[in-house]
Design a protein around this motif. Sequence first.
Motif, PDB file in Angstrom:
ATOM      1  N   GLY A  33       0.900  -1.109   0.178  1.00 43.43           N
ATOM      2  CA  GLY A  33       0.077  -0.124   0.017  1.00 43.43           C
ATOM      3  C   GLY A  33       0.832   1.289  -0.085  1.00 43.43           C
ATOM      4  O   GLY A  33       1.671   1.421   0.781  1.00 43.43           O
ATOM      5  N   MET A  34       0.719   1.987  -1.085  1.00 40.84           N
ATOM      6  CA  MET A  34       1.674   3.238  -1.368  1.00 40.84           C
ATOM      7  C   MET A  34       0.717   4.527  -1.301  1.00 40.84           C
ATOM      8  O   MET A  34       1.143   5.462  -1.899  1.00 40.84           O
ATOM      9  CB  MET A  34       2.559   2.956  -2.343  1.00 40.84           C
ATOM     10  CG  MET A  34       3.616   1.884  -2.215  1.00 40.84           C
ATOM     11  SD  MET A  34       4.811   2.426  -1.186  1.00 40.84           S
ATOM     12  CE  MET A  34       5.619   3.604  -2.027  1.00 40.84           C
ATOM     13  N   ALA A  35      -0.555   4.603  -0.530  1.00 38.57           N
ATOM     14  CA  ALA A  35      -1.096   5.763  -0.499  1.00 38.57           C
ATOM     15  C   ALA A  35      -0.466   6.760   0.353  1.00 38.57           C
ATOM     16  O   ALA A  35       0.697   6.417   1.011  1.00 38.57           O
ATOM     17  CB  ALA A  35      -2.741   5.581  -0.087  1.00 38.57           C
ATOM     18  N   THR A  36      -0.896   8.096   0.581  1.00 38.78           N
ATOM     19  CA  THR A  36      -0.157   8.774   1.404  1.00 38.78           C
ATOM     20  C   THR A  36       0.135   8.368   2.949  1.00 38.78           C
ATOM     21  O   THR A  36       1.210   8.555   3.667  1.00 38.78           O
ATOM     22  CB  THR A  36      -0.584  10.180   1.493  1.00 38.78           C
ATOM     23  OG1 THR A  36      -2.176  10.161   1.982  1.00 38.78           O
ATOM     24  CG2 THR A  36      -0.525  11.010   0.408  1.00 38.78           C
ATOM     25  N   CYS A  37      -0.994   7.808   3.461  1.00 42.24           N
ATOM     26  CA  CYS A  37      -0.803   7.222   4.771  1.00 42.24           C
ATOM     27  C   CYS A  37       0.483   5.928   4.879  1.00 42.24           C
ATOM     28  O   CYS A  37       0.929   5.947   5.864  1.00 42.24           O
ATOM     29  CB  CYS A  37      -2.184   6.442   5.289  1.00 42.24           C
ATOM     30  SG  CYS A  37      -2.694   5.342   4.205  1.00 42.24           S
ATOM     31  N   GLY A  38       0.268   5.238   4.023  1.00 38.73           N
ATOM     32  CA  GLY A  38       1.510   4.298   3.844  1.00 38.73           C
ATOM     33  C   GLY A  38       2.625   4.750   3.590  1.00 38.73           C
ATOM     34  O   GLY A  38       3.717   4.492   4.325  1.00 38.73           O
ATOM     35  N   ALA A  40       3.499   7.673   4.498  1.00 41.00           N
ATOM     36  CA  ALA A  40       4.295   8.422   5.736  1.00 41.00           C
ATOM     37  C   ALA A  40       4.636   7.374   6.717  1.00 41.00           C
ATOM     38  O   ALA A  40       5.362   7.784   7.675  1.00 41.00           O
ATOM     39  CB  ALA A  40       2.843   9.314   6.189  1.00 41.00           C
ATOM     40  N   SER A  41       4.204   6.461   6.779  1.00 49.07           N
ATOM     41  CA  SER A  41       4.340   5.284   7.843  1.00 49.07           C
ATOM     42  C   SER A  41       5.426   4.539   7.497  1.00 49.07           C
ATOM     43  O   SER A  41       5.930   3.446   8.474  1.00 49.07           O
ATOM     44  CB  SER A  41       3.156   4.333   7.803  1.00 49.07           C
ATOM     45  OG  SER A  41       2.063   5.006   8.278  1.00 49.07           O
ATOM     46  N   GLY A  42       6.164   4.607   6.265  1.00 47.42           N
ATOM     47  CA  GLY A  42       7.308   3.945   5.975  1.00 47.42           C
ATOM     48  C   GLY A  42       7.315   2.851   4.856  1.00 47.42           C
ATOM     49  O   GLY A  42       7.883   2.016   4.734  1.00 47.42           O
ATOM     50  N   ALA A  43       6.278   2.846   4.072  1.00 43.21           N
ATOM     51  CA  ALA A  43       5.802   2.142   2.983  1.00 43.21           C
ATOM     52  C   ALA A  43       7.135   1.861   1.983  1.00 43.21           C
ATOM     53  O   ALA A  43       7.330   0.762   1.366  1.00 43.21           O
ATOM     54  CB  ALA A  43       4.621   1.959   2.335  1.00 43.21           C
ATOM     55  N   ARG A  44       7.596   3.002   1.534  1.00 40.21           N
ATOM     56  CA  ARG A  44       8.603   2.942   0.736  1.00 40.21           C
ATOM     57  C   ARG A  44       9.770   2.225   0.901  1.00 40.21           C
ATOM     58  O   ARG A  44      10.299   1.314   0.039  1.00 40.21           O
ATOM     59  CB  ARG A  44       9.023   4.551   0.196  1.00 40.21           C
ATOM     60  CG  ARG A  44      10.068   4.687  -0.911  1.00 40.21           C
ATOM     61  CD  ARG A  44      10.134   5.980  -1.393  1.00 40.21           C
ATOM     62  NE  ARG A  44       8.820   6.574  -2.057  1.00 40.21           N
ATOM     63  CZ  ARG A  44       8.277   7.703  -1.877  1.00 40.21           C
ATOM     64  NH1 ARG A  44       8.612   8.389  -1.099  1.00 40.21           N
ATOM     65  NH2 ARG A  44       7.379   7.903  -2.338  1.00 40.21           N
ATOM     66  N   PRO A  45      10.521   2.091   2.256  1.00 41.15           N
ATOM     67  CA  PRO A  45      11.378   1.423   2.337  1.00 41.15           C
ATOM     68  C   PRO A  45      10.997  -0.021   2.346  1.00 41.15           C
ATOM     69  O   PRO A  45      11.819  -0.891   1.984  1.00 41.15           O
ATOM     70  CB  PRO A  45      11.911   1.810   3.692  1.00 41.15           C
ATOM     71  CG  PRO A  45      11.542   3.188   4.095  1.00 41.15           C
ATOM     72  CD  PRO A  45      10.219   3.362   3.145  1.00 41.15           C
ATOM     73  N   CYS A  69      -4.508   3.272  -1.601  1.00 42.83           N
ATOM     74  CA  CYS A  69      -5.044   3.169  -0.485  1.00 42.83           C
ATOM     75  C   CYS A  69      -5.855   1.778  -0.252  1.00 42.83           C
ATOM     76  O   CYS A  69      -6.507   1.176  -0.913  1.00 42.83           O
ATOM     77  CB  CYS A  69      -6.086   4.341  -0.043  1.00 42.83           C
ATOM     78  SG  CYS A  69      -6.783   4.002   1.630  1.00 42.83           S
ATOM     79  N   ILE A  70      -5.315   0.914   0.781  1.00 39.29           N
ATOM     80  CA  ILE A  70      -5.886  -0.221   1.006  1.00 39.29           C
ATOM     81  C   ILE A  70      -7.027  -0.232   2.100  1.00 39.29           C
ATOM     82  O   ILE A  70      -7.940  -1.010   2.291  1.00 39.29           O
ATOM     83  CB  ILE A  70      -4.893  -1.325   1.724  1.00 39.29           C
ATOM     84  CG1 ILE A  70      -3.829  -1.563   0.536  1.00 39.29           C
ATOM     85  CG2 ILE A  70      -5.418  -2.358   2.232  1.00 39.29           C
ATOM     86  CD1 ILE A  70      -2.651  -2.326   1.045  1.00 39.29           C
ATOM     87  N   GLY A  71      -7.073   1.017   2.615  1.00 35.39           N
ATOM     88  CA  GLY A  71      -8.384   1.276   3.528  1.00 35.39           C
ATOM     89  C   GLY A  71      -8.117   0.957   5.206  1.00 35.39           C
ATOM     90  O   GLY A  71      -9.039   1.062   5.927  1.00 35.39           O
ATOM     91  N   LEU A  72      -6.862   0.555   5.410  1.00 36.57           N
ATOM     92  CA  LEU A  72      -6.744   0.281   6.969  1.00 36.57           C
ATOM     93  C   LEU A  72      -5.642   0.964   7.571  1.00 36.57           C
ATOM     94  O   LEU A  72      -4.290   0.575   7.955  1.00 36.57           O
ATOM     95  CB  LEU A  72      -6.202  -1.063   7.051  1.00 36.57           C
ATOM     96  CG  LEU A  72      -7.533  -2.040   6.492  1.00 36.57           C
ATOM     97  CD1 LEU A  72      -6.895  -3.688   6.598  1.00 36.57           C
ATOM     98  CD2 LEU A  72      -8.741  -1.923   7.680  1.00 36.57           C
ATOM     99  N   CYS A  73      -5.541   2.546   7.340  1.00 37.28           N
ATOM    100  CA  CYS A  73      -4.497   3.423   7.787  1.00 37.28           C
ATOM    101  C   CYS A  73      -3.808   3.131   9.055  1.00 37.28           C
ATOM    102  O   CYS A  73      -2.708   3.153   9.037  1.00 37.28           O
ATOM    103  CB  CYS A  73      -5.159   4.823   7.378  1.00 37.28           C
ATOM    104  SG  CYS A  73      -5.781   5.462   6.057  1.00 37.28           S
TER     105      CYS A  73
END
Length: 123
Positions: A33-38, A40-45, A69-73
């Motif tokens: 999940g690479m929406a803004t919440c993901g 911001a939480s570290g999904a890119r690494p 967005c997967i919907g489970l921020c």
Amino acid sequence: MKSLEELKEIRERMQKQLGPRNESDAKIRVVVGMATCGIASGARPVLLALSDAVQKKGLTDVMVTQTGCIGLCQYEPIVEVLEAGKDKVTYVKMTPEKALEVVDRHLMRGQVVSEYTINQYIK
């Protein structure tokens, strides 16, 4: 100049190294999940760790991709593993280190890393 046959061999060799190019070619699809919440939480690494490990280990039947967005921020970063004929596995609160463990245990050995799944958080 290479002959046509040599160019075909190079192309085939590179395609094997890159792995599946289409979802239909992959036996296992790993979605981050690479929406803004993901992000911001570290999904890119996490995404980079997964793609690098899959490539380094030569897992040619695994495709690592991203989605919105997967919907489970509150559970981000989220990684979903989809295999034909099996239930989707949703990993939550992922880190690059956890991602490497998922590659080793789940993608290579077929063992779901249950302590990282959403089932541990939703009762």
